[in-house]
Design a protein around this motif. Sequence first.
Motif, PDB file in Angstrom:
ATOM      1  N   THR A 407      -5.972 -63.250 -19.975  1.00 35.77           N
ATOM      2  CA  THR A 407      -5.866 -61.830 -19.630  1.00 35.77           C
ATOM      3  C   THR A 407      -7.252 -61.266 -19.322  1.00 35.77           C
ATOM      4  O   THR A 407      -8.186 -61.430 -20.097  1.00 35.77           O
ATOM      5  N   LYS A 408      -7.346 -60.586 -18.182  1.00 38.62           N
ATOM      6  CA  LYS A 408      -8.609 -59.933 -17.841  1.00 38.62           C
ATOM      7  C   LYS A 408      -8.741 -58.635 -18.632  1.00 38.62           C
ATOM      8  O   LYS A 408      -7.734 -57.984 -18.944  1.00 38.62           O
ATOM      9  N   PRO A 409      -9.960 -58.237 -18.944  1.00 38.04           N
ATOM     10  CA  PRO A 409     -10.141 -56.913 -19.557  1.00 38.04           C
ATOM     11  C   PRO A 409      -9.610 -55.847 -18.595  1.00 38.04           C
ATOM     12  O   PRO A 409      -9.694 -56.007 -17.373  1.00 38.04           O
ATOM     13  N   PRO A 410      -9.042 -54.761 -19.108  1.00 37.51           N
ATOM     14  CA  PRO A 410      -8.522 -53.706 -18.233  1.00 37.51           C
ATOM     15  C   PRO A 410      -9.652 -52.900 -17.590  1.00 37.51           C
ATOM     16  O   PRO A 410     -10.014 -51.804 -18.049  1.00 37.51           O
ATOM     17  N   ILE A 411     -10.229 -53.460 -16.542  1.00 41.21           N
ATOM     18  CA  ILE A 411     -11.296 -52.790 -15.787  1.00 41.21           C
ATOM     19  C   ILE A 411     -10.679 -52.215 -14.521  1.00 41.21           C
ATOM     20  O   ILE A 411      -9.934 -52.905 -13.816  1.00 41.21           O
ATOM     21  N   VAL A 412     -10.980 -50.964 -14.230  1.00 49.18           N
ATOM     22  CA  VAL A 412     -10.401 -50.314 -13.049  1.00 49.18           C
ATOM     23  C   VAL A 412     -11.511 -49.794 -12.144  1.00 49.18           C
ATOM     24  O   VAL A 412     -12.531 -49.278 -12.610  1.00 49.18           O
ATOM     25  N   ALA A 413     -11.317 -49.964 -10.857  1.00 44.23           N
ATOM     26  CA  ALA A 413     -12.227 -49.410  -9.849  1.00 44.23           C
ATOM     27  C   ALA A 413     -11.458 -48.343  -9.080  1.00 44.23           C
ATOM     28  O   ALA A 413     -10.424 -48.629  -8.467  1.00 44.23           O
ATOM     29  N   PHE A 414     -11.925 -47.103  -9.158  1.00 44.06           N
ATOM     30  CA  PHE A 414     -11.242 -46.003  -8.471  1.00 44.06           C
ATOM     31  C   PHE A 414     -11.746 -45.895  -7.033  1.00 44.06           C
ATOM     32  O   PHE A 414     -12.954 -45.915  -6.779  1.00 44.06           O
TER      33      PHE A 414
END
Length: 639
Positions: A407-414
Amino acid sequence: MYMRTRFFLVLHTIFLASTLGTSAFAQTFVKNDKFPVFTAKDINGEEINLNNYIEKNEPVLVIFLFSPKTGEEMATKLSVLDLQFGGKKLEIIGVGCKENTEGLKQFASRLDLKFKIVSEQDLSDKSWLSKADVLPMILFVAPPSMVIERVLRGGGHQLSLLKETAEFFYRKKDLETATKMLDTSIPDEKTNASQELQELKGYILSEQGKIDEAEKEFGAINATAGLAKLAYMKGDYQKAIEYADQVPNDGYAQTIKGMALSKLGKTEEARAILQNNENKIKYDWMKAENLNAQGRISQETGDDTKALQEFEQAVSLDPMNVVALSNKAVVHQKKGELDKAKEILTEASKRGEDQVTQLLLQQITEQIQKNNDVERQKVIQEQISQLTTRFKELKESGAVSGDTWDTKPPIVAFLKGNTTVQGLLLDRAGIDSAFQRELEKTVKNKLTPVQVVEREMLDKLLQELQLGSSDLASAETQRQLGKVLSARFLGFIEFASLGKSPMVYVRLVDTETTEIVGQCSSILNENDLIATIQKITEEMEQCFKETNRSVRGTVISVADNSITVNLGKNHGIKEGCVLTILRQGEPIEINGKKVGFRQEPIGQVEIQEVENEYSTGTLKLSKQDAKVEKGMKVKGNLF
């Protein structure tokens, strides 16, 4: 409404006697003038120093240039105002001309005046007195910038003074004070003065969000323009146009019509109506709204020069119009003139409480500081170079696959989505950027363990790669960008209008599957972005919980009864979490083809120590013959 109480000093006009014959051609006080700072002792010997107000937002200041022969009526009216609000919301300072201190004392005693009065003879600076061309005169001055907001010349009805004062607080966004003034002062009569007060009360109620009460006030006096404004605020643009059509000669109603048409994408028709009715509006603050609306159309159609002129004209009519000031600042911001934008926003923040202005000022200040950090810029540029190279390599090879178990860390790019929706013209310039930056900050601070890709690096990377909204719509580009940025999600922010109030949408896309895993939406409140962001953030939190409910990882070390896995705080792991340990079992075959292996549970690990990237726990085997080895897989639920 997000705001703080504002105090204004009502500056009383100074009356010039013998010089009035030639003063008609002299320079006089006008809006947006900086009022001169002076010191003096009042008639009771108390020190008055206007410097004490420069660093404050409250109370408000006045100078009342008067002589006892001509100022009695206005002084009495001001005394009534002073009894209710003096010292708390406004500070009245009278300056008497052509009269000595003893004469002014007798004047104040006879009228029972409680506000401060000074003699012109005791002023530290008398040079500005020549600008009082009519007596009596009242100047409303807003600290801390000491800008003259409005000038009242001569006498007038008590209700006229009350209206001007209440309107001043209304424009300053101190709606509580404006409401109190009108609640206790509107007479039950059908005069023009009382109806103007009732109309103003309707506009104040509308700004407070009390739409039903405002509608009642407007309806009682047949204020069709007010009803059109309410329909516009509710997002019913067609209804606003219908109201305006009932009163074709009402300049402000036609202004609302123009604004409504611009919301419906009919910008050229809107511009024509706004221009044709600009000089038919009775109040300066209404004219300022007209010019600001024209400025927004010019701004969105690419004519920044014309937009700046229109915003400046709006502020010259209504110095408290912080919306026009902030719109002007955004023009400079987009031209790369950040210092100029900051200067304008700083001034706007002094003139009135406005959430968008504060957000823009904070964000531009931070950007200037980052731009001035040479070492930081050097590091970012190196990162951009590396990321650009990696992205191009992935694009050429077409290889974006990798380990799909962990599982990848929950990183988000807006990212900005497709906001070129026909009919969308927001009242406030810079809303899209302000919303995106504040949303990023809120998600980063409140939605643990969600992380956010740094905005500056992302913008520069997209610019370097020349990726626009159409490119980002490609599933392949989304996968490649997610891989390069180590982002598990892309959050596309889009603004849209469906004929009603503008909406904001945040679409969350999984960068591995390119599936939409969540879509959050809210009506966009341009005057309260924080409330809109709060609603969006709450919806996003639920989306992240659903997608991050379970985690999968790998054993990275084994020491006796202690197991370390590659899951940590960044993945949402906490002390006490229990993960199931899996070993590879029998192969899975379909039509004779091996497609995978069964995962056999052999025990559990209870997490006791958690770091950002990994965690360690105690092993509990369920199979006696089992042996835990490095590389084995683990899985579990976070909640």
